[in-house]
Design a protein around this motif. Structure first.
Motif, mmCIF file in Angstrom:
data_model
loop_
_atom_site.group_PDB
_atom_site.id
_atom_site.type_symbol
_atom_site.label_atom_id
_atom_site.label_comp_id
_atom_site.label_asym_id
_atom_site.label_seq_id
_atom_site.Cartn_x
_atom_site.Cartn_y
_atom_site.Cartn_z
ATOM 1 N N LEU A 24 0.827 -1.210 0.000
ATOM 2 C CA LEU A 24 0.000 0.000 0.000
ATOM 3 C C LEU A 24 0.858 1.256 0.000
ATOM 4 N N GLU A 25 1.981 1.234 0.710
ATOM 5 C CA GLU A 25 2.874 2.404 0.697
ATOM 6 C C GLU A 25 3.368 2.685 -0.716
ATOM 7 N N VAL A 26 3.775 1.629 -1.427
ATOM 8 C CA VAL A 26 4.233 1.791 -2.807
ATOM 9 C C VAL A 26 3.121 2.376 -3.674
ATOM 10 N N LEU A 27 1.909 1.834 -3.524
ATOM 11 C CA LEU A 27 0.788 2.304 -4.340
ATOM 12 C C LEU A 27 0.420 3.735 -4.005
ATOM 13 N N TRP A 28 0.326 4.068 -2.730
ATOM 14 C CA TRP A 28 -0.081 5.411 -2.338
ATOM 15 C C TRP A 28 0.950 6.452 -2.755
ATOM 16 N N THR A 29 2.224 6.096 -2.651
ATOM 17 C CA THR A 29 3.264 7.030 -3.095
ATOM 18 C C THR A 29 3.129 7.303 -4.587
ATOM 19 N N ARG A 30 2.808 6.257 -5.356
ATOM 20 C CA ARG A 30 2.613 6.435 -6.799
ATOM 21 C C ARG A 30 1.405 7.321 -7.073
ATOM 22 N N TYR A 31 0.291 7.039 -6.400
ATOM 23 C CA TYR A 31 -0.906 7.851 -6.609
ATOM 24 C C TYR A 31 -0.642 9.319 -6.278
ATOM 25 N N LEU A 32 0.013 9.549 -5.155
ATOM 26 C CA LEU A 32 0.247 10.930 -4.723
ATOM 27 C C LEU A 32 1.215 11.650 -5.658
ATOM 28 N N MET A 87 -9.509 1.272 0.851
ATOM 29 C CA MET A 87 -10.641 1.293 -0.083
ATOM 30 C C MET A 87 -11.073 2.723 -0.423
ATOM 31 N N LEU A 88 -10.941 3.620 0.547
ATOM 32 C CA LEU A 88 -11.402 4.999 0.349
ATOM 33 C C LEU A 88 -10.303 5.922 -0.172
ATOM 34 N N PHE A 89 -9.072 5.418 -0.280
ATOM 35 C CA PHE A 89 -7.947 6.306 -0.583
ATOM 36 C C PHE A 89 -8.105 6.991 -1.932
ATOM 37 N N ARG A 90 -8.370 6.225 -2.971
ATOM 38 C CA ARG A 90 -8.440 6.835 -4.306
ATOM 39 C C ARG A 90 -9.626 7.777 -4.471
ATOM 40 N N PRO A 91 -10.837 7.399 -3.991
ATOM 41 C CA PRO A 91 -11.932 8.393 -4.059
ATOM 42 C C PRO A 91 -11.603 9.665 -3.285
ATOM 43 N N ALA A 92 -10.954 9.505 -2.130
ATOM 44 C CA ALA A 92 -10.581 10.690 -1.352
ATOM 45 C C ALA A 92 -9.527 11.510 -2.085
ATOM 46 N N LEU A 93 -8.627 10.832 -2.785
ATOM 47 C CA LEU A 93 -7.579 11.538 -3.523
ATOM 48 C C LEU A 93 -8.175 12.411 -4.627
ATOM 49 N N HIS A 94 -9.224 11.935 -5.274
ATOM 50 C CA HIS A 94 -9.869 12.745 -6.321
ATOM 51 C C HIS A 94 -10.429 14.039 -5.729
ATOM 52 N N GLY A 95 -11.047 13.931 -4.556
ATOM 53 C CA GLY A 95 -11.563 15.131 -3.905
ATOM 54 C C GLY A 95 -10.460 16.060 -3.458
ATOM 55 N N LEU A 119 1.811 19.296 2.286
ATOM 56 C CA LEU A 119 1.886 18.648 3.591
ATOM 57 C C LEU A 119 0.491 18.421 4.166
ATOM 58 N N GLY A 120 -0.362 19.432 4.055
ATOM 59 C CA GLY A 120 -1.701 19.317 4.615
ATOM 60 C C GLY A 120 -2.538 18.267 3.915
ATOM 61 N N PHE A 121 -2.531 18.288 2.591
ATOM 62 C CA PHE A 121 -3.376 17.351 1.862
ATOM 63 C C PHE A 121 -2.859 15.921 1.966
ATOM 64 N N SER A 122 -1.538 15.748 1.927
ATOM 65 C CA SER A 122 -1.011 14.394 2.077
ATOM 66 C C SER A 122 -1.291 13.861 3.474
ATOM 67 N N SER A 123 -1.293 14.736 4.486
ATOM 68 C CA SER A 123 -1.624 14.309 5.846
ATOM 69 C C SER A 123 -3.065 13.845 5.938
ATOM 70 N N LEU A 124 -3.961 14.575 5.286
ATOM 71 C CA LEU A 124 -5.365 14.177 5.305
ATOM 72 C C LEU A 124 -5.549 12.768 4.736
ATOM 73 N N LEU A 125 -4.781 12.446 3.720
ATOM 74 C CA LEU A 125 -4.940 11.153 3.068
ATOM 75 C C LEU A 125 -4.198 10.035 3.784
ATOM 76 N N LEU A 126 -3.013 10.334 4.302
ATOM 77 C CA LEU A 126 -2.143 9.283 4.815
ATOM 78 C C LEU A 126 -2.286 9.022 6.306
#
Length: 820
Positions: A24-32, A87-95, A119-126
């Motif tokens: 998940l860390e690998v995937l989230w880093t890629r998405y971000l 499960m909610l990470f990608r929908p939240a990332l779009h917002g 920093l703020g937005f990545s904190s909200l997601l991570l």
């Protein structure tokens, strides 16, 4: 002591949890990175936020675990929290992306507020998922309060890290390449969901312990918690700094690919796991745990210093492995892992043993075990946050890679010495001699004036291996011809400027691979000229990638109103100064504005539109650059084009298999139906537009004569441009690539094609020839109609244009025949 079924269940759980967390860390880093960019600043902030969440989770849930009756249920809730967050990470990332773009639009692109927003937005997601991830080990630690804590926690931590190592390797080599990001993500959070279900069920049963066995007491001085926690913080900081430095060095030898990063990370993690498991026999041999902790730090620093002078000899080892592999890619991968281990394995192993040692020292009794484990996790991970930020943003730019290693090793030696001297002021003579000898050896090694061979370090052995004849002789011969003008150790990459002493060709390399030079002048010039010649009135132009600056210089010959250039690497910007003679010092043009930014992030945030966008990032398999060859990126470019705008993309035919060439062509044509293909040697140009665009013959002729007859020129007439470089257009492109898959953000086929490229240089040249033959074969099979308009205003002008075209094609045909 735990019963065997109970312990085995916890081992499986922590292994699965570690596996899922790393995937998940690998995937989230890629998405971000797709939203916030692939710059070292963006990636560094994301990694720091991720690790900060782990630290806070360890401290928070470790304390909670000690205060509840059923820690198993808390563990189940944590795994459920990770699964739901995933499960909610990608929908939240779009917002978040929408909010990020909207807020950023209110401020200057260069504003420091970008960092705060990131920093703020990545904190909200991570933070939600990482808080849960950080809590898993302390909660397990709270379950061990009636058992042999040091032995059990070291084993559980080791298994957790083994799971992470397997996750890092499989995510990079198997899961994402074959399943894509979406299926890999589902697989990861299904594991967490499964663990949650198992532990919810298990939490309904009474805990199954055997009678506790009182562990043999170790010698631990009084009041050791505070210095050991401080030492844990510093050890975590040094470990992450070393990991970042090793990444920077090893990609010079393994290549700047996703596979290389997966190999480095998995070796690092498996070494840490071995070190954690080795703590148990070490504890039995060394009863004094603070001394053991200090000794591990000192040995780690000494190993780094002792092996540091030999890093520049790694290319010769990889040459041997290449010979042994016989083009078997998987053999090469696994044969290279021992080389990686020799460099980073022992220090990582020692670091892995330091973590359970710190927990054993800080948790000598059975009260508040979860809180104690959480506190060690907190300090160690916060240290890692500091180490990642310091290593990424300060060490390399300030002192360079080599001195960065020395500085970090010195900190480890000071750490070990300070703990030993601070806790044991009255040491026995043997301990004094051991410590004193280590310090003396370290001082001597730090002061040694050795320097790496910069040409060897930037040799690109992973890319320029030649199998014919004696590879070592060919390799040394290439190095002998090179004159190193400067090696630039930048924030994100190592860039070297070279000159071939035999022919005077000047070029620069990024992490060992040539990314531009005076040998490729025609390609670089044509890339800048093509869209300028064909667009009816190009006033606003964007160039993605500075490189040598030649393409930018070619564009600047035309009197456009605004020319923007976005470059991700400050080191490449510095290297471009060595090419001012051939790029006509284009960056000094008043119309030119250069942005130091990730191109995708720039286009996402920049409100302006362009008549022409020219993209010349390096090869599509390279990490970071691969984001600029996907369907989604092409769509972002299309949205930033004015009506009638053109997008020109450079493609190296030698770095694409025949299948991947079709993948790229189909992906491009999916977004830009009005596509034209041009070619120059082993280089392909995709010129795309939303609507069909013709080539206005007289307009091209006028601009060639008026603006492009100086030093930066390739062709003199539009007829020569067509006969020498034009291939075919939209319908033929779609027919040629109709069976190919799309290269998307969620299924990045091209990024994982490096297995076809990091091999024999001669094979790549043959691949380029085959791709050229396939493209010319289409030209010969399919009846082509040149997309010409504006042949002339009078019959005489039209007749002359037709005559020029016929003569040029006949001349090109005669020259091609004479070469056969």
């Amino acid at each position: 002591m735990m019963s065997t079924p109970y312990k085995n269940t916890l081992l499986v759980a922590l292994c699965g949890s570690g596996f899922s967390a790393l995937v998940l860390e690998v995937l989230w880093t890629r998405y971000l990175s797709l939203t916030f960019g692939s710059t070292i600043w963006a990636v560094g902030i994301v990694v720091a936020t991720f690790m900060g969440g782990l630290a806070l989770g360890g401290a928070l849930f470790g304390r909670i675990a000690d205060r509840i009756r059923n820690p198993l249920r808390l563990y189940a809730l944590l795994e459920l929290g990770i699964a739901l967050s995933a499960m909610l990470f990608r929908p939240a990332l779009h917002g978040v992306e929408s909010g990020y773009v909207a807020l950023h639009g209110q401020f200057s692109i260069a504003s420091a507020l970008s960092t705060i927003l990131l920093l703020g937005f990545s904190s909200l997601l991570l933070l939600p998922p990482t808080l849960c991830m950080g809590g898993t080990l302390p909660v397990v630690g709270s379950l061990l309060k009636r058992g042999d804590f040091p032995r059990e926690i070291s084993l559980l931590y080791a298994v957790n890290v083994v799971g992470a190592a397997v996750g890092a390797f499989l995510a990079g080599y198997v899961l994402i390449p074959y399943w894509g990001l979406s299926c890999t993500e589902i697989f990861a959070y299904v594991i967490n969901m499964g663990l949650a279900v198992v532990f919810f069920w298990w939490s309904r049963r009474p805990l199954d312990f055997h009678e506790p066995v009182v562990p043999e007491r170790t010698s631990t001085p009084e009041n050791t918690s505070t210095p050991i926690l401080a030492g844990t913080f510093l050890a975590g900081s040094c470990a992450l700094s070393l990991q970042l430095l090793w990444n920077r060095v090893m990609v010079l030898f393994l290549g700047n690919s996703t596979y290389a990063f997966a190999s480095i990370l998995s070796v690092y993690l498996i070494s840490m796991a071995i070190g954690s498991a080795a703590f148990v026999p070490l504890q039995k041999k060394f009863r004094n745990l603070p001394t053991l902790f200090a000794g591990l730090a000192i040995l780690s620093g000494l190993y780094v210093l002792g092996t540091l002078p030999f890093y520049d000899q790694i290319p010769y080892a990889l040459l041997t492995i290449n010979q042994m592999s016989g083009q078997n890619w998987w053999f090469y991968v696994f044969a290279a892992l021992p080389i990686v281990f020799l460099v980073i394995g022992p220090p990582a192993l020692l670091s892995g043993a330091m973590f359970p040692a710190a927990m054993a020292i800080h948790s000598p009794d059975t009260q508040g075990m979860g809180e104690r484990v959480g506190k060690v996790v907190l300090y160690n991970t916060l240290g890692a946050v500091v180490g990642s930020l310091v290593g990424a943003f300060w060490i390399v730019p300030a002192v360079g890679l080599q001195n960065g290693f020395k500085l970090t090793a010195a900190f480890l030696l000071l750490l070990g010495s300070a703990i030993t001297i601070g806790l044991y002021r009255t040491m026995v003579a043997s301990a004094q001699c051991w410590l004193g000898g280590a310090v003396v050896v370290a001082i001597v090694m730090i002061g040694l004036p050795f320097r790496w061979d910069a040409k060897l370090m930037n040799s690109g052995v992973y890319y320029y291996y030649v199998s014919e004849g004696d590879p070592k002789t060919a390799f040394q011969g290439r190095l002998a011809r090179q004159q190193l003008l400067e090696s630039i150790e930048g924030l994100d990459a190592t860039v070297a400027v070279m000159e071939d002493m035999n022919n005077g060709v000047r070029y620069f390399t990024v992490n060992g691979k040539v990314d531009g030079g005076t040998r490729d002048m025609a390609t670089q010039i044509l890339l800048g000229q093509l869209p300028i010649l064909i667009h009816p009135n190009p006033q606003d132009v964007l160039v993605i990638g500075l490189g040598t600056g030649v393409t930018l210089g070619a564009v600047a010959q035309y009197p456009a109103r605004r020319i923007d250039c976005v470059e991700i690497s400050p080191a490449v910007m510095k290297a471009a100064d060595y090419f001012q003679e051939v790029n006509l010092n284009s960056r000094s043009d008043s119309r030119v504005t250069t942005y130091l930014q990730d191109a995708r992030n720039f286009l996402l945030l920049h409100p302006g539109k362009y008549d022409v966008v020219i993209s010349e990032p390096s090869n599509p398999w390279q990490a970071g650059n691969a984001n600029l060859f996907t369907l989604e990126f092409f769509q972002i470019v299309r949205e930033r084009l004015n009506p009638g705008g053109l997008f020109c993309q450079w493609i190296p035919l030698y770095d694409l298999s025949q299948e991947n060439l079709k993948v790229l062509l189909r992906t491009f044509a999916e977004v830009f139906p009005g596509v034209h293909l041009f070619i120059n040697g082993p280089d392909l140009f995709m010129l795309g537009s939303v609507d069909e665009v013709g080539i206005h013959y007289q307009g091209v002729k006028y601009r060639l004569a008026r603006y492009f007859q100086g030093r930066l020129s390739v062709t003199e007439t539009p007829a020569d441009l067509l006969s020498k470089h034009y291939l075919f257009s939209g319908k033929t492109v779609k027919a040629f690539a109709r069976d190919a898959d799309l290269n998307t953000d969620l299924f990045p086929i091209l990024e994982y094609s490096s297995r076809y490229n990091l091999a024999d240089q001669l094979l790549r040249m043959r691949r380029a020839d085959q791709n050229r033959a396939d493209l010319y074969g289409v030209v010969q099979r399919e009846r082509q109609t040149l997309p010409l308009t504006g042949l002339g205003n009078s019959p005489e002008e039209k007749e002359q244009a037709v005559q020029e075209i016929l003569e040029s094609f006949n001349r090109e045909k005669r020259e091609a025949t004479s070469l056969q």
